[in-house]
Scaffold this motif. Sequence first.
Motif, PDB file in Angstrom:
ATOM      1  N   ALA A  39       0.881  -1.165   0.000  1.00 18.28           N
ATOM      2  CA  ALA A  39       0.000   0.000   0.000  1.00 18.28           C
ATOM      3  C   ALA A  39       0.919   1.215   0.000  1.00 18.28           C
ATOM      4  CB  ALA A  39      -0.880  -0.009   1.241  1.00 18.28           C
ATOM      5  N   VAL A  40       0.671   2.160  -0.889  1.00 16.10           N
ATOM      6  CA  VAL A  40       1.561   3.310  -1.027  1.00 16.10           C
ATOM      7  C   VAL A  40       0.965   4.563  -0.401  1.00 16.10           C
ATOM      8  CG1 VAL A  40       2.720   4.836  -2.692  1.00 16.10           C
ATOM      9  CG2 VAL A  40       2.624   2.382  -3.115  1.00 16.10           C
ATOM     10  N   SER A  41      -0.288   4.873  -0.729  1.00 18.49           N
ATOM     11  CA  SER A  41      -0.863   6.147  -0.305  1.00 18.49           C
ATOM     12  C   SER A  41      -2.381   6.031  -0.224  1.00 18.49           C
ATOM     13  CB  SER A  41      -0.468   7.221  -1.335  1.00 18.49           C
ATOM     14  OG  SER A  41      -1.171   8.422  -1.139  1.00 18.49           O
ATOM     15  N   LEU A  42      -2.969   6.769   0.727  1.00 16.61           N
ATOM     16  CA  LEU A  42      -4.425   6.845   0.798  1.00 16.61           C
ATOM     17  C   LEU A  42      -4.960   7.994  -0.047  1.00 16.61           C
ATOM     18  CD1 LEU A  42      -4.991   6.172   4.610  1.00 16.61           C
ATOM     19  CD2 LEU A  42      -5.318   4.591   2.689  1.00 16.61           C
ATOM     20  N   GLU A  43      -4.183   9.067  -0.166  1.00 17.58           N
ATOM     21  CA  GLU A  43      -4.604  10.250  -0.938  1.00 17.58           C
ATOM     22  C   GLU A  43      -3.428  10.762  -1.743  1.00 17.58           C
ATOM     23  OE1 GLU A  43      -6.940  12.606  -2.750  1.00 17.58           O
ATOM     24  OE2 GLU A  43      -7.784  11.292  -1.246  1.00 17.58           O
ATOM     25  N   PRO A  44      -3.344  10.505  -3.013  1.00 21.25           N
ATOM     26  CA  PRO A  44      -4.282   9.690  -3.778  1.00 21.25           C
ATOM     27  C   PRO A  44      -4.139   8.220  -3.409  1.00 21.25           C
ATOM     28  CG  PRO A  44      -2.403  10.252  -5.160  1.00 21.25           C
ATOM     29  CD  PRO A  44      -2.217  10.975  -3.854  1.00 21.25           C
ATOM     30  N   ALA A  45      -5.168   7.444  -3.716  1.00 25.66           N
ATOM     31  CA  ALA A  45      -5.173   6.015  -3.402  1.00 25.66           C
ATOM     32  C   ALA A  45      -4.231   5.293  -4.359  1.00 25.66           C
ATOM     33  CB  ALA A  45      -6.588   5.469  -3.522  1.00 25.66           C
ATOM     34  N   LEU A  46      -3.090   4.807  -3.837  1.00 25.04           N
ATOM     35  CA  LEU A  46      -2.085   4.158  -4.670  1.00 25.04           C
ATOM     36  C   LEU A  46      -1.633   2.840  -4.058  1.00 25.04           C
ATOM     37  CD1 LEU A  46       0.227   7.252  -5.412  1.00 25.04           C
ATOM     38  CD2 LEU A  46      -1.578   6.319  -6.882  1.00 25.04           C
ATOM     39  N   ALA A  47      -1.384   1.855  -4.929  1.00 27.97           N
ATOM     40  CA  ALA A  47      -0.859   0.553  -4.521  1.00 27.97           C
ATOM     41  C   ALA A  47       0.277   0.180  -5.463  1.00 27.97           C
ATOM     42  CB  ALA A  47      -1.954  -0.503  -4.558  1.00 27.97           C
ATOM     43  N   GLN A  48       1.221  -0.606  -4.957  1.00 26.52           N
ATOM     44  CA  GLN A  48       2.412  -0.958  -5.730  1.00 26.52           C
ATOM     45  C   GLN A  48       2.602  -2.468  -5.780  1.00 26.52           C
ATOM     46  OE1 GLN A  48       6.191   0.793  -4.371  1.00 26.52           O
ATOM     47  NE2 GLN A  48       6.939  -1.294  -4.228  1.00 26.52           N
TER      48      GLN A  48
END
Length: 184
Positions: A39-48
């Motif tokens: 999981a990278v970020s909630l805002e913006p919603a990012l996944a790696q």
Amino acid sequence: MDSRELRNAFGQFATGVTVVTCTSEEGRPHGATVNAFTAVSLEPALAQVTLTRTSKACQYLDGKPFAINVLADDQLDVAWHFAGRPTKLSDRAPGWVDGPTAPLLEGAATTISCRPWRTYDGGDHLIVIGEVAAVGITARDPLLFHGGRFRYLGLVETHWSGSIDCPDHGWFDASAVFTPLATF
């Protein structure tokens, strides 16, 4: 650095097992077993996800949507299938369902559908970051990987239940209501 020793060190981090799914150039569903998901970020919603450069999925993900399927604990055969090592655990091929951005696997514990965001050089791997478009969450337990072996969640007993501060079994239960002291 000895690569076997490094691999063993990395293997001490327990992780879930995912299959990254996308469509091939011919429009057919394709997947690859990947345990490098973050999981990278909630805002913006990012996944790696991180894929070896030699995988076909790497070619199919270049600027294309994909999905991250967190496998359920009864999907060991699916993990092996998409790792390129089908087993006799199941004679049935993995089932596919349509997803918001890319095909999804039937029975996954969680699905994370992504639009392409960025791709980065990761040495012998490619780091692919997607913008999360949709998620699907079930109550199923995930399949795990640790120390070069697949594993399952087990019930963890905590000392909390024996504590007098435990909200369910201590001095005060979870339904206790406290009235603030009056100020004078």
